[in-house]
Design a protein around this motif. Structure first.
Motif, mmCIF file in Angstrom:
data_model
loop_
_atom_site.group_PDB
_atom_site.id
_atom_site.type_symbol
_atom_site.label_atom_id
_atom_site.label_comp_id
_atom_site.label_asym_id
_atom_site.label_seq_id
_atom_site.Cartn_x
_atom_site.Cartn_y
_atom_site.Cartn_z
ATOM 1 N N ASP A 90 -10.915 -47.724 0.771
ATOM 2 C CA ASP A 90 -9.970 -46.621 0.592
ATOM 3 C C ASP A 90 -10.376 -45.805 -0.644
ATOM 4 N N ASP A 91 -9.889 -44.569 -0.714
ATOM 5 C CA ASP A 91 -10.272 -43.656 -1.800
ATOM 6 C C ASP A 91 -9.918 -44.184 -3.191
ATOM 7 N N THR A 92 -8.763 -44.822 -3.331
ATOM 8 C CA THR A 92 -8.353 -45.352 -4.633
ATOM 9 C C THR A 92 -9.322 -46.431 -5.108
ATOM 10 N N SER A 93 -9.667 -47.355 -4.215
ATOM 11 C CA SER A 93 -10.607 -48.430 -4.564
ATOM 12 C C SER A 93 -11.992 -47.879 -4.865
ATOM 13 N N LEU A 94 -12.438 -46.912 -4.062
ATOM 14 C CA LEU A 94 -13.756 -46.322 -4.294
ATOM 15 C C LEU A 94 -13.787 -45.539 -5.609
ATOM 16 N N LYS A 95 -12.721 -44.826 -5.918
ATOM 17 C CA LYS A 95 -12.659 -44.096 -7.188
ATOM 18 C C LYS A 95 -12.774 -45.069 -8.364
ATOM 19 N N ARG A 96 -12.065 -46.189 -8.280
ATOM 20 C CA ARG A 96 -12.134 -47.210 -9.339
ATOM 21 C C ARG A 96 -13.552 -47.765 -9.433
ATOM 22 N N ALA A 97 -14.160 -48.063 -8.293
ATOM 23 C CA ALA A 97 -15.522 -48.619 -8.288
ATOM 24 C C ALA A 97 -16.520 -47.642 -8.910
ATOM 25 N N PHE A 98 -16.432 -46.366 -8.548
ATOM 26 C CA PHE A 98 -17.345 -45.367 -9.093
ATOM 27 C C PHE A 98 -17.158 -45.181 -10.597
ATOM 28 N N SER A 99 -15.960 -45.410 -11.091
ATOM 29 C CA SER A 99 -15.719 -45.255 -12.531
ATOM 30 C C SER A 99 -16.233 -46.457 -13.332
ATOM 31 N N GLN A 100 -16.624 -47.515 -12.636
ATOM 32 C CA GLN A 100 -17.052 -48.733 -13.325
ATOM 33 C C GLN A 100 -18.486 -49.148 -12.982
ATOM 34 N N ILE A 101 -19.323 -48.214 -12.572
ATOM 35 C CA ILE A 101 -20.725 -48.533 -12.286
ATOM 36 C C ILE A 101 -21.365 -49.041 -13.574
ATOM 37 N N THR A 102 -22.129 -50.128 -13.445
ATOM 38 C CA THR A 102 -22.727 -50.760 -14.620
ATOM 39 C C THR A 102 -24.169 -51.156 -14.311
ATOM 40 N N ASP A 103 -24.849 -51.716 -15.278
ATOM 41 C CA ASP A 103 -26.233 -52.161 -15.111
ATOM 42 C C ASP A 103 -26.273 -53.401 -14.213
ATOM 43 N N ASN A 104 -27.141 -53.388 -13.230
ATOM 44 C CA ASN A 104 -27.277 -54.514 -12.298
ATOM 45 C C ASN A 104 -27.692 -55.804 -13.001
ATOM 46 N N PRO A 155 -16.844 -35.667 0.783
ATOM 47 C CA PRO A 155 -15.633 -35.707 1.607
ATOM 48 C C PRO A 155 -15.555 -34.588 2.649
ATOM 49 N N HIS A 156 -16.285 -33.522 2.466
ATOM 50 C CA HIS A 156 -16.251 -32.416 3.425
ATOM 51 C C HIS A 156 -17.374 -32.525 4.456
ATOM 52 N N GLY A 157 -18.123 -33.630 4.376
ATOM 53 C CA GLY A 157 -19.170 -33.882 5.366
ATOM 54 C C GLY A 157 -20.401 -33.013 5.229
ATOM 55 N N ASN A 158 -20.536 -32.326 4.113
ATOM 56 C CA ASN A 158 -21.694 -31.449 3.932
ATOM 57 C C ASN A 158 -22.906 -32.260 3.466
ATOM 58 N N CYS A 159 -23.412 -33.081 4.374
ATOM 59 C CA CYS A 159 -24.564 -33.925 4.071
ATOM 60 C C CYS A 159 -25.458 -34.000 5.297
ATOM 61 N N HIS A 160 -26.656 -34.443 5.072
ATOM 62 C CA HIS A 160 -27.663 -34.563 6.131
ATOM 63 C C HIS A 160 -27.711 -36.016 6.612
ATOM 64 N N LYS A 161 -27.519 -36.238 7.904
ATOM 65 C CA LYS A 161 -27.523 -37.595 8.458
ATOM 66 C C LYS A 161 -28.805 -37.820 9.244
ATOM 67 N N GLU A 162 -29.443 -38.926 8.927
ATOM 68 C CA GLU A 162 -30.663 -39.347 9.612
ATOM 69 C C GLU A 162 -30.432 -40.758 10.133
ATOM 70 N N ARG A 163 -31.358 -41.246 10.892
ATOM 71 C CA ARG A 163 -31.261 -42.634 11.345
ATOM 72 C C ARG A 163 -31.530 -43.546 10.146
ATOM 73 N N GLY A 164 -30.506 -44.255 9.707
ATOM 74 C CA GLY A 164 -30.673 -45.206 8.618
ATOM 75 C C GLY A 164 -30.267 -44.731 7.242
#
Length: 185
Positions: A138-152, A26-35
């Motif tokens: 939105d953050d609420t939906s993403l938080k819910r999604a991240f809490s429910q990661i499962t086996d593909n 969220p603070h943008g402290n990441c490395h951005k490359e093409r792709g």
């Protein structure tokens, strides 16, 4: 000894990939490359929808260059990168060579399941695959999604449904187009 895993999220579209990255960093402290976007051992990348497609009839045999030769019933289906997506597919391939775990972030429907699974099959990824179902950015939906990661693996029937639709569309489209065209001459 504890080993860290390299994780790559693959989104179906760039906007979902960027939303994932914004949520992860969220603070943008990441490395951005093409792709792709990356921080440490975590990477986010994306497809552009149908990055792969079924090969054209003539790629299944010389005899299919002539439109009068039908029906075309492939024994083994061939995938081919879309011309506009070759560079992004190369980015994904390079990332997968260094990845232990993929988090499949395709749309939560049969097409989304198909698109990312096809990439993983095409590039012969052998690592662990998890699934995140993102319904909104939105953050609420993403938080819910991240809490429910499962086996593909739980979604393989969705993949087969998408694959069946893709192949049926190709069979009907290619064969009927040729049949109607030849008969109309």
């Amino acid at each position: 000894m504890f080993l860290l895993s390299k994780v790559t999220y693959i989104a179906e579209k760039p906007d979902i990939g960027k939303a994932l990255a914004a949520y992860l960093w969220p603070h943008g402290n990441c490395h951005k490359e093409r792709g792709f976007i990356q921080q440490g051992d975590t990477t986010v990348t994306w497809a552009f929808g149908h990055i792969l497609g079924l090969a054209s009839p003539e790629e299944y045999g010389e005899e299919y260059k002539a439109w009068a030769n039908y029906p075309i019933l492939p024994k083994v289906w061939k995938l081919k990168p879309a011309a506009a997506a070759v560079a992004q597919l190369a980015v994904i391939k390079k990332l997968l060579m260094e990845t232990d775990i993929v988090v499949h972030a395709g749309d939560p429907d049969r097409e989304g399941q198909l698109l990312i699974d096809e990439i993983l099959h095409y590039l012969q990824f052998k690592g662990k695959v998890q699934r995140i179902l993102i319904n909104a950015k939105d953050d609420t939906s993403l938080k819910r999604a991240f809490s429910q990661i499962t086996d593909n693996e739980r979604y393989k029937n969705l993949y087969y449904a998408g694959l069946g639709r893709e192949q049926a569309d190709w069979l009907i489209g290619m064969n009927l187009t040729r049949a109607y065209t030849v008969n109309a001459r």
